[in-house]
Motif scaffolding. Structure first.
Motif, PDB file in Angstrom:
ATOM      1  N   ILE A   1      62.017 -21.821 -99.552  1.00 38.83           N
ATOM      2  CA  ILE A   1      63.482 -21.845 -99.458  1.00 38.83           C
ATOM      3  C   ILE A   1      64.023 -20.421 -99.298  1.00 38.83           C
ATOM      4  O   ILE A   1      64.894 -20.175 -98.457  1.00 38.83           O
ATOM      5  N   LEU A   2      63.501 -19.484-100.081  1.00 37.07           N
ATOM      6  CA  LEU A   2      63.937 -18.092 -99.967  1.00 37.07           C
ATOM      7  C   LEU A   2      63.601 -17.506 -98.599  1.00 37.07           C
ATOM      8  O   LEU A   2      64.396 -16.762 -98.009  1.00 37.07           O
ATOM      9  N   ILE A   3      62.431 -17.841 -98.077  1.00 42.34           N
ATOM     10  CA  ILE A   3      62.028 -17.344 -96.756  1.00 42.34           C
ATOM     11  C   ILE A   3      62.947 -17.901 -95.677  1.00 42.34           C
ATOM     12  O   ILE A   3      63.352 -17.175 -94.757  1.00 42.34           O
ATOM     13  N   ILE A   4      63.317 -19.156 -95.781  1.00 39.96           N
ATOM     14  CA  ILE A   4      64.226 -19.772 -94.799  1.00 39.96           C
ATOM     15  C   ILE A   4      65.621 -19.156 -94.895  1.00 39.96           C
ATOM     16  O   ILE A   4      66.248 -18.834 -93.875  1.00 39.96           O
ATOM     17  N   ILE A   5      66.105 -18.974 -96.113  1.00 41.26           N
ATOM     18  CA  ILE A   5      67.434 -18.350 -96.298  1.00 41.26           C
ATOM     19  C   ILE A   5      67.413 -16.923 -95.743  1.00 41.26           C
ATOM     20  O   ILE A   5      68.351 -16.499 -95.060  1.00 41.26           O
ATOM     21  N   ALA A   6      66.334 -16.195 -96.009  1.00 42.83           N
ATOM     22  CA  ALA A   6      66.206 -14.827 -95.493  1.00 42.83           C
ATOM     23  C   ALA A   6      66.207 -14.833 -93.968  1.00 42.83           C
ATOM     24  O   ALA A   6      66.844 -13.979 -93.334  1.00 42.83           O
ATOM     25  N   ALA A   7      65.523 -15.799 -93.363  1.00 41.78           N
ATOM     26  CA  ALA A   7      65.494 -15.905 -91.899  1.00 41.78           C
ATOM     27  C   ALA A   7      66.895 -16.154 -91.348  1.00 41.78           C
ATOM     28  O   ALA A   7      67.277 -15.579 -90.313  1.00 41.78           O
ATOM     29  N   LEU A   8      67.663 -16.987 -92.022  1.00 42.05           N
ATOM     30  CA  LEU A   8      69.041 -17.246 -91.583  1.00 42.05           C
ATOM     31  C   LEU A   8      69.886 -15.970 -91.639  1.00 42.05           C
ATOM     32  O   LEU A   8      70.663 -15.694 -90.725  1.00 42.05           O
ATOM     33  N   PHE A   9      69.718 -15.194 -92.706  1.00 42.00           N
ATOM     34  CA  PHE A   9      70.443 -13.920 -92.798  1.00 42.00           C
ATOM     35  C   PHE A   9      69.996 -12.949 -91.700  1.00 42.00           C
ATOM     36  O   PHE A   9      70.807 -12.197 -91.163  1.00 42.00           O
ATOM     37  N   MET A  10      68.723 -12.961 -91.370  1.00 41.02           N
ATOM     38  CA  MET A  10      68.220 -12.093 -90.292  1.00 41.02           C
ATOM     39  C   MET A  10      68.863 -12.464 -88.957  1.00 41.02           C
ATOM     40  O   MET A  10      69.315 -11.595 -88.212  1.00 41.02           O
ATOM     41  N   ILE A  11      68.919 -13.747 -88.681  1.00 43.46           N
ATOM     42  CA  ILE A  11      69.530 -14.217 -87.428  1.00 43.46           C
ATOM     43  C   ILE A  11      71.025 -13.905 -87.426  1.00 43.46           C
ATOM     44  O   ILE A  11      71.567 -13.432 -86.419  1.00 43.46           O
ATOM     45  N   LEU A  12      71.686 -14.140 -88.543  1.00 39.85           N
ATOM     46  CA  LEU A  12      73.112 -13.808 -88.650  1.00 39.85           C
ATOM     47  C   LEU A  12      73.343 -12.309 -88.477  1.00 39.85           C
ATOM     48  O   LEU A  12      74.354 -11.887 -87.902  1.00 39.85           O
ATOM     49  N   GLY A  13      72.416 -11.498 -88.965  1.00 42.73           N
ATOM     50  CA  GLY A  13      72.525 -10.051 -88.816  1.00 42.73           C
ATOM     51  C   GLY A  13      72.457  -9.623 -87.356  1.00 42.73           C
ATOM     52  O   GLY A  13      73.209  -8.747 -86.915  1.00 42.73           O
ATOM     53  N   ILE A  14      71.573 -10.251 -86.611  1.00 45.08           N
ATOM     54  CA  ILE A  14      71.471  -9.933 -85.181  1.00 45.08           C
ATOM     55  C   ILE A  14      72.748 -10.373 -84.466  1.00 45.08           C
ATOM     56  O   ILE A  14      73.310  -9.622 -83.660  1.00 45.08           O
ATOM     57  N   ILE A  15      73.235 -11.559 -84.783  1.00 49.85           N
ATOM     58  CA  ILE A  15      74.486 -12.035 -84.188  1.00 49.85           C
ATOM     59  C   ILE A  15      75.642 -11.133 -84.612  1.00 49.85           C
ATOM     60  O   ILE A  15      76.512 -10.787 -83.809  1.00 49.85           O
TER      61      ILE A  15
END
Length: 159
Positions: free
Chosen positions: A4-18
């Protein structure tokens, strides 16, 4: 829990690029939150000093994001009025509902600032162009930082 933490972190990474392109999200800071989230996963080994250094870098880039367009204005012959106009235009562009307000705002702000300073249209346009170049430079720096943070994220997962 780690998944769950890895998935949430991935979402933040994608949001950061956007967020590197959208003014609503501070790209590198959002990506850093992804690194922070990843830090709490038990299977990921990450040092606190790494988090502190990447946070400082993200904050520095966030601050520079507001300064670089003004520097671009000055570099292309703008005056203090143009730099103030760039900053005001950036803020208005952020808040305006028009598409491209974040791009148009600094340019128009610098142009108006220079015209108010009694500069001719040629000098004012050159300064406004400098503001636009500063904005593009700032966006590029945010994007590269977000991509580097994504690389860190992937590197920690592969470790």
């Amino acid at each position: 829990m780690d998944l769950i933490l890895i998935i949430i972190a991935a979402l933040f990474m994608i949001l950061g690029i956007i967020g590197s392109f959208l003014p609503v999200l501070p790209g590198p800071l959002t990506s850093w939150i992804g690194l922070l989230t990843l830090y709490f996963a038990d299977t990921i080994l990450m040092s606190k000093s790494f988090l502190i250094i990447t946070l400082i870098a993200a904050i520095l880039i966030w601050v520079l994001d507001y300064i670089i367009p003004a520097i671009g204005t000055k570099r292309f012959g703008g005056t203090k009025y143009g730099m103030i106009g760039t900053t005001v235009g950036l803020i208005i562009g952020l808040l305006s509902p028009i598409p491209g307000g974040i791009i148009i705002g600094p340019f128009v702000g610098a142009l108006i600032g220079e015209l108010l300073n009694k500069n001719d249209a040629k000098v004012a346009t050159k300064a406004a162009f400098g503001s636009f170049i500063g904005f593009i430079t700032s966006t590029f720096i945010k994007f590269v930082t977000a991509i580097i943070y994504m690389g860190f994220y992937i590197g920690f997962l592969l470790d």
